[in-house]
Write a protein that holds these residues in place. Structure first.
Motif, PDB file in Angstrom:
ATOM      1  N   LYS A 157       0.531  -0.615  -0.717  1.00 47.16           N
ATOM      2  CA  LYS A 157      -0.042  -0.187   0.139  1.00 47.16           C
ATOM      3  C   LYS A 157       0.681   1.376  -0.181  1.00 47.16           C
ATOM      4  CE  LYS A 157      -3.354  -1.884   2.269  1.00 47.16           C
ATOM      5  NZ  LYS A 157      -4.292  -2.751   3.601  1.00 47.16           N
ATOM      6  N   ALA A 158       2.225   1.391   0.876  1.00 41.09           N
ATOM      7  CA  ALA A 158       2.881   2.366   0.525  1.00 41.09           C
ATOM      8  C   ALA A 158       3.408   2.994  -0.514  1.00 41.09           C
ATOM      9  CB  ALA A 158       3.493   1.940   1.539  1.00 41.09           C
ATOM     10  N   LEU A 159       3.583   1.957  -1.033  1.00 35.63           N
ATOM     11  CA  LEU A 159       4.037   1.838  -2.296  1.00 35.63           C
ATOM     12  C   LEU A 159       3.432   2.020  -3.724  1.00 35.63           C
ATOM     13  CD1 LEU A 159       6.765  -1.423  -2.475  1.00 35.63           C
ATOM     14  CD2 LEU A 159       7.768   1.042  -2.757  1.00 35.63           C
ATOM     15  N   ALA A 160       2.085   1.782  -3.603  1.00 36.14           N
ATOM     16  CA  ALA A 160       1.174   2.533  -4.195  1.00 36.14           C
ATOM     17  C   ALA A 160       0.585   3.874  -4.282  1.00 36.14           C
ATOM     18  CB  ALA A 160      -0.093   1.276  -4.296  1.00 36.14           C
ATOM     19  N   GLU A 161       0.703   4.318  -2.419  1.00 38.92           N
ATOM     20  CA  GLU A 161       0.536   5.886  -2.469  1.00 38.92           C
ATOM     21  C   GLU A 161       1.857   6.895  -2.594  1.00 38.92           C
ATOM     22  OE1 GLU A 161      -0.386   5.693   1.842  1.00 38.92           O
ATOM     23  OE2 GLU A 161      -2.244   4.585   1.478  1.00 38.92           O
ATOM     24  N   PHE A 162       2.844   6.357  -2.800  1.00 42.08           N
ATOM     25  CA  PHE A 162       4.373   6.893  -3.172  1.00 42.08           C
ATOM     26  C   PHE A 162       3.454   6.911  -4.779  1.00 42.08           C
ATOM     27  CE2 PHE A 162       8.299   6.553  -5.338  1.00 42.08           C
ATOM     28  CZ  PHE A 162       9.028   7.564  -4.333  1.00 42.08           C
ATOM     29  N   ALA A 169       1.649   8.651 -10.632  1.00 41.08           N
ATOM     30  CA  ALA A 169       1.546   7.466 -11.732  1.00 41.08           C
ATOM     31  C   ALA A 169      -0.097   7.704 -11.739  1.00 41.08           C
ATOM     32  CB  ALA A 169       2.387   6.697 -11.081  1.00 41.08           C
ATOM     33  N   THR A 170      -0.440   7.576 -12.948  1.00 42.29           N
ATOM     34  CA  THR A 170      -1.830   7.551 -13.045  1.00 42.29           C
ATOM     35  C   THR A 170      -1.991   6.168 -13.622  1.00 42.29           C
ATOM     36  OG1 THR A 170      -2.025   8.861 -15.417  1.00 42.29           O
ATOM     37  CG2 THR A 170      -2.899   9.595 -13.300  1.00 42.29           C
ATOM     38  N   LYS A 171      -0.960   5.474 -14.475  1.00 34.21           N
ATOM     39  CA  LYS A 171      -0.653   4.054 -15.109  1.00 34.21           C
ATOM     40  C   LYS A 171      -0.029   3.149 -14.883  1.00 34.21           C
ATOM     41  CE  LYS A 171      -2.946   6.165 -19.564  1.00 34.21           C
ATOM     42  NZ  LYS A 171      -2.807   6.642 -20.258  1.00 34.21           N
ATOM     43  N   ALA A 172      -0.586   2.189 -14.447  1.00 37.87           N
ATOM     44  CA  ALA A 172       1.284   1.031 -13.725  1.00 37.87           C
ATOM     45  C   ALA A 172       0.960  -0.358 -14.297  1.00 37.87           C
ATOM     46  CB  ALA A 172       1.075   1.189 -12.231  1.00 37.87           C
ATOM     47  N   GLU A 192      -4.388  -2.917  -4.961  1.00 37.14           N
ATOM     48  CA  GLU A 192      -6.591  -3.074  -4.254  1.00 37.14           C
ATOM     49  C   GLU A 192      -5.656  -0.873  -3.599  1.00 37.14           C
ATOM     50  OE1 GLU A 192      -5.986  -5.287   0.041  1.00 37.14           O
ATOM     51  OE2 GLU A 192      -6.050  -7.088  -1.998  1.00 37.14           O
ATOM     52  N   THR A 193      -4.861  -0.839  -4.346  1.00 35.76           N
ATOM     53  CA  THR A 193      -4.384   0.800  -2.817  1.00 35.76           C
ATOM     54  C   THR A 193      -4.624   1.479  -3.973  1.00 35.76           C
ATOM     55  OG1 THR A 193      -3.388  -0.359  -1.367  1.00 35.76           O
ATOM     56  CG2 THR A 193      -2.520   2.177  -1.993  1.00 35.76           C
ATOM     57  N   PHE A 194      -3.813   1.730  -5.655  1.00 38.25           N
ATOM     58  CA  PHE A 194      -3.509   2.356  -6.163  1.00 38.25           C
ATOM     59  C   PHE A 194      -4.940   2.846  -6.956  1.00 38.25           C
ATOM     60  CE2 PHE A 194      -2.165   2.902 -11.122  1.00 38.25           C
ATOM     61  CZ  PHE A 194      -1.233   3.764 -10.622  1.00 38.25           C
ATOM     62  N   THR A 195      -4.832   3.349  -7.275  1.00 36.08           N
ATOM     63  CA  THR A 195      -6.541   4.140  -7.831  1.00 36.08           C
ATOM     64  C   THR A 195      -6.631   4.726  -9.396  1.00 36.08           C
ATOM     65  OG1 THR A 195      -6.207   6.353  -7.676  1.00 36.08           O
ATOM     66  CG2 THR A 195      -7.309   4.923  -5.668  1.00 36.08           C
ATOM     67  N   GLY A 196      -4.907   4.297  -9.944  1.00 30.14           N
ATOM     68  CA  GLY A 196      -5.109   4.701 -11.716  1.00 30.14           C
ATOM     69  C   GLY A 196      -5.568   3.078 -12.176  1.00 30.14           C
TER      70      GLY A 196
END
Length: 382
Positions: A157-162, A169-172, A192-196
């Motif tokens: 989650k921390a890396l997704a938030e970062f 970033a919006t695309k991963a 679960e955390t990345f909103t992009g």
């Protein structure tokens, strides 16, 4: 910490082949056990952890030990094999009669050890086993299992938030080692955390060395960041091959990247815009951290990494619990560990939650030309 504490480590440790009777309140020594990956695939982690603990024990003995007694540290090689981890834990608890076990390094080996320490009622302190649930048996907490590292779900989650806030970033793209629960759990937490948008997810297997096929699949896609949950062996090779193919997007990795071999495998020139989650940064201005780093390098002739620091903290945590319990009884030590609050280590200050996980921050380390040039702190949820 004083350099004079680090005197002849070899003379401090009795690496016995078998036990010499239970450690009791009447004994002259307090016996601690080490269950570590000293050979095999995870030896780069386990060896440094074992060294971190030896240094902590040497310092404590030079400062008159604990409860007026010398600490004896007995460690064995689990060969990076879960079945060996079980055997080592059983040997330490039932033959060597240690009052606590430090290690192992990896989640699989830690899970294999848990039934043995539970049967023996001897506490185990895990320096770096980050897998979710490693302190649990279903919905019940394992009374004798503790850890000093954050969980995979937290670092994912921390890396997704970062990625979202710091890298915008919006695309991963996700490149995941699908042969380990560690990497799969990290990937799930990130998603679960990345909103992009996750525009692609490619799989590889531990031990692979040629990643050109999966890199070719993503080379011409539109994305802002690569998330690469896995260990340093494959991570270093993927970074090298990606950069040589002209893939320039930032690469995010977990704490499994925290080993100098990553840069050796990738080549320092290729390790640009690489970020990874860490329990520790050597760039901290905390005098306690700088003393630890200087002492470790003076003793072993090499720099300490986050795994050495976690193990050093695990040993200090046991010392603290023994002192607070004013006892060498394993149950009293276990109870004191569970009651730990505001423990100050080189990897941060933490208390345990109800599941024996530390409530602590994570660092996200930035590498440019293979060198740490900055870090960000991600706080645990309140």
């Amino acid at each position: 910490m004083k350099k004079k504490f680090l005197m002849g480590l070899a003379s401090v440790f009795v690496l016995a082949a078998c036990g010499n009777g239970a450690t009791t309140e009447e004994s002259d020594t307090i016996k601690l056990g080490g269950n570590f990956e000293l050979s095999g695939g995870a030896s780069a982690y386990g060896t440094l952890m074992d060294e971190g603990i030896k240094m902590a024990v040497a310092e404590q003995n030079a400062a008159d030990g604990l409860l007026g007694k010398e600490i004896e540290y007995v460690s064995y090689d689990n060969k990076s094999e879960p079945s060996e981890s079980t055997s080592v834990a059983t040997r330490l608890a039932t033959e060597d009669n240690v009052v606590a076990i430090l290690g192992p390094a990896t989640t699989g080996a830690a899970n294999a050890q848990s039934p043995a320490v539970t049967r023996a009622k001897v506490p185990a302190i895990l320096p770096a086993a980050t897998g979710d649930g490693v302190t649990m048996d279903g919905d019940s907490v394992l009374e004798y299992v503790f850890r000093v590292c954050f969980q995979d779900s937290f670092q994912g989650k921390a890396l997704a938030e970062f990625a979202q806030t710091d890298l915008q970033a919006t695309k991963a793209v996700i490149l995941v080692d699908n042969s380990t629960d560690y990497a799969i759990g990290l990937a799930d937490a990130f998603k679960e955390t990345f909103t992009g948008d996750i525009v692609a997810e490619e799989n590889f297997t531990a031990g692979d060395t040629d990643f050109k096929a999966i890199l070719t699949n993503i080379a011409n896609l539109d994305y802002d960041v690569i998330f690469l949950p896995g260990y340093y062996e494959e991570g270093g090779l993927i970074i090298k091959q990606a950069r040589e193919m002209g893939i320039v997007q930032p690469i995010l990795g977990p704490d499994g990247f925290a080993n100098s071999t990553l840069v050796e495998l990738a080549g320092a020139d290729n390790v640009d815009n690489v970020f990874y989650a860490s329990h520790f940064t050597p760039n901290s201005e905390d005098p306690k951290v700088q003393d630890f780093l200087a002492d470790f390098e003076a003793e072993y002739g090499k720099p300490a990494d986050s795994f050495a620091a976690l193990a050093y903290d695990a040993a200090q945590l046991v010392f603290d619990a023994i002192a607070n319990a004013d006892s060498t009884d394993p149950q009293a030590i276990t109870d004191a560990l569970a009651a730990t609050e505001d423990f100050e280590g080189v990897t941060g200050t933490f208390s345990f939650d109800e599941n024996h996980n530390p409530i602590k921050s994570a660092f996200v380390i930035e590498l440019q030309d293979g060198v740490e040039v900055g870090n960000s702190i991600v706080e645990p949820a309140k």
